[in-house]
Motif scaffolding. Structure first.
Motif, PDB file in Angstrom:
ATOM      1  N   SER A 131       0.883  -1.308  -0.061  1.00  0.00           N
ATOM      2  CA  SER A 131       0.187  -0.026   0.086  1.00  0.00           C
ATOM      3  C   SER A 131       0.756   1.348   0.043  1.00  0.00           C
ATOM      4  O   SER A 131       1.984   1.256   0.470  1.00  0.00           O
ATOM      5  CB  SER A 131      -0.923   0.050   1.345  1.00  0.00           C
ATOM      6  N   ARG A 188      -2.500  10.143  -5.118  1.00  0.00           N
ATOM      7  CA  ARG A 188      -2.776   8.863  -5.700  1.00  0.00           C
ATOM      8  C   ARG A 188      -2.517   7.558  -4.720  1.00  0.00           C
ATOM      9  O   ARG A 188      -1.490   7.798  -3.851  1.00  0.00           O
ATOM     10  CB  ARG A 188      -1.927   8.388  -7.256  1.00  0.00           C
ATOM     11  N   TYR A 189      -3.372   6.775  -4.458  1.00  0.00           N
ATOM     12  CA  TYR A 189      -3.277   5.591  -3.678  1.00  0.00           C
ATOM     13  C   TYR A 189      -3.551   4.189  -4.051  1.00  0.00           C
ATOM     14  O   TYR A 189      -4.414   4.160  -5.082  1.00  0.00           O
ATOM     15  CB  TYR A 189      -4.069   5.968  -2.419  1.00  0.00           C
ATOM     16  N   ARG A 190      -3.047   3.491  -3.190  1.00  0.00           N
ATOM     17  CA  ARG A 190      -3.478   2.023  -3.265  1.00  0.00           C
ATOM     18  C   ARG A 190      -3.343   1.329  -2.166  1.00  0.00           C
ATOM     19  O   ARG A 190      -2.184   1.324  -1.409  1.00  0.00           O
ATOM     20  CB  ARG A 190      -2.296   1.396  -4.427  1.00  0.00           C
ATOM     21  N   ASP A 242      -3.574  -2.298  -0.656  1.00  0.00           N
ATOM     22  CA  ASP A 242      -3.218  -3.699  -0.950  1.00  0.00           C
ATOM     23  C   ASP A 242      -3.612  -4.579   0.506  1.00  0.00           C
ATOM     24  O   ASP A 242      -3.262  -4.232   1.644  1.00  0.00           O
ATOM     25  CB  ASP A 242      -1.923  -3.784  -1.139  1.00  0.00           C
ATOM     26  N   ILE A 288      -8.743  -5.208  -3.624  1.00  0.00           N
ATOM     27  CA  ILE A 288      -7.848  -3.999  -3.932  1.00  0.00           C
ATOM     28  C   ILE A 288      -8.722  -2.787  -4.201  1.00  0.00           C
ATOM     29  O   ILE A 288      -9.578  -2.653  -4.423  1.00  0.00           O
ATOM     30  CB  ILE A 288      -6.838  -4.269  -5.601  1.00  0.00           C
ATOM     31  N   GLU A 341      -7.697   1.244  -5.181  1.00  0.00           N
ATOM     32  CA  GLU A 341      -6.740   2.103  -5.827  1.00  0.00           C
ATOM     33  C   GLU A 341      -7.321   3.156  -6.543  1.00  0.00           C
ATOM     34  O   GLU A 341      -8.442   3.238  -6.779  1.00  0.00           O
ATOM     35  CB  GLU A 341      -5.682   1.297  -6.878  1.00  0.00           C
ATOM     36  N   SER A 342      -6.605   4.288  -6.825  1.00  0.00           N
ATOM     37  CA  SER A 342      -6.959   5.423  -7.642  1.00  0.00           C
ATOM     38  C   SER A 342      -6.428   5.326  -8.943  1.00  0.00           C
ATOM     39  O   SER A 342      -5.323   4.336  -9.212  1.00  0.00           O
ATOM     40  CB  SER A 342      -6.699   6.697  -6.894  1.00  0.00           C
ATOM     41  N   SER A 353     -11.255   6.186  -8.661  1.00  0.00           N
ATOM     42  CA  SER A 353     -10.948   5.274  -7.622  1.00  0.00           C
ATOM     43  C   SER A 353     -11.731   4.034  -7.865  1.00  0.00           C
ATOM     44  O   SER A 353     -13.049   4.283  -8.334  1.00  0.00           O
ATOM     45  CB  SER A 353     -11.417   5.789  -6.199  1.00  0.00           C
TER      46      SER A 353
END
Length: 320
Positions: free
Chosen positions: A63, A86-88, A90, A101, A103-104, A131
């Motif tokens: 992440s 931006r993000y993720r 995990d 998941i 995410e953006s 997103s």
């Protein structure tokens, strides 16, 4: 995986420090980076433990949160600026093969090959509502031995909600046990609001020496909302100057249409990337010289300036 990152973890004698910032700036940045990085990591692990197992507290978590500021200029156009987040998130233990998941900025929303290749999406082309929340089913295959497939489904978090289905297949070959590697990445997607899209990417590369890597990349993309087949051919040389600086030299040709293929743009690009502070803060300077078809292939200069800050618990230095 092809070893073509612009910045690697190795330390060299050319860089004895890990920051270009004055001490007062570093003293303010480090606590904030650590606090936000821990929050990102803890949040993702807490969500993972809810859907998965207690192993979520111990396994590696990918992440991240990335904050960026970018300024673009092209000859004949006005200068534009953009701030992005931006993000993720995990969630690796949600299941052994079924992974949740969050995410953006999914790949399908990143525009044409020309916009992706030069890294200069205009402000009005960036969709802030991209997103996604979804599940990925992963095959436990090594892509160096077999095709590794991934099937995903979920929703894009926008109004109205936008369901999607995505299939990805990857393969990596070592050619004749020599220095050349060939990597293939293929993706087929369907989004309810934008329809189908397909993309294939073939990446042939080899190390030239300890600090240089040569690559030849072919991209082909089709999106239903554009209904145009796009393709690009790229030759690039990555040069790691030292552990904190790198250069990428690229020559790119972009085209479109299957029935009547034509080149829409040629351009030369140099990308200088610098790790300004401890694998957390990065700067890019990207000058380009374009020869677009719509301007009768007359040369046009362009420059992109970018700052990026990454927030993770464990600092990494291979961002590109």
């Amino acid at each position: 995986m092809l070893s073509h990152g612009l910045l690697a973890d190795e330390k060299t004698s050319e860089d004895n420090t890990d920051s270009d910032l004055p001490s007062w700036a570093a003293q303010r940045l480090d606590p904030a980076r650590k606090s936000i990085g821990n929050w990102v990591d803890n949040t993702s692990r807490n969500i993972d433990s809810f859907f998965g197992t207690d192993e979520s507290l111990r396994v590696e978590n990918e992440s991240y949160l990335r904050f960026g500021q970018e300024i673009d200029w092209m000859e004949g156009d006005s200068t534009s600026g953009d701030i992005s987040l931006r993000y993720r998130i995990d969630l690796p233990t949600s299941e052994e093969r079924l992974r949740l998941i969050i995410e953006s900025d999914p790949e399908e929303s990143q525009g044409t090959l020309q916009e992706q290749g030069s890294g200069r999406l205009n402000n009005d082309q960036r969709d802030r509502r991209t997103s996604t929340l979804g599940l990925n089913w992963l095959e436990s295959r090594d892509k160096r031995e077999n095709w590794s497939n991934r099937v995903g489904a979920g929703i894009r978090l926008r109004i109205p909600l936008d369901p999607y289905v995505r299939f990805t297949s990857e393969r990596l070959w070592q050619l004749d046990e020599g220095p050349w590697q060939l990597e293939s990445n293929n993706r087929l997607s369907w989004f309810n609001n934008s329809g189908y899209s397909a993309r294939t990417r073939w990446d042939l590369g080899r190390p030239v020496d300890a600090s240089k890597h040569l690559r030849f990349i072919t991209n082909i993309q089709w999106r239903e909302e554009e209904d145009t087949l796009e393709f690009s051919e790229t030759a690039e040389l990555n040069h790691r100057i030292n552990s904190r600086s790198a250069l990428r030299y690229s020559a790119i040709a972009l085209g479109e249409s299957a029935s009547n293929p034509r080149i829409t743009n040629y351009y030369l690009q140099t990308r200088y990337r610098r790790d300004l502070h401890k694998g957390v803060l990065f700067a890019d300077v990207i000058p380009e010289l374009h020869f677009p078809r719509e301007y009768s292939y007359d040369p046009r200069w362009a420059v992109t300036l970018r700052l990026e800050m990454y927030f993770q618990r464990e600092i990494q230095k291979n961002y590109f």
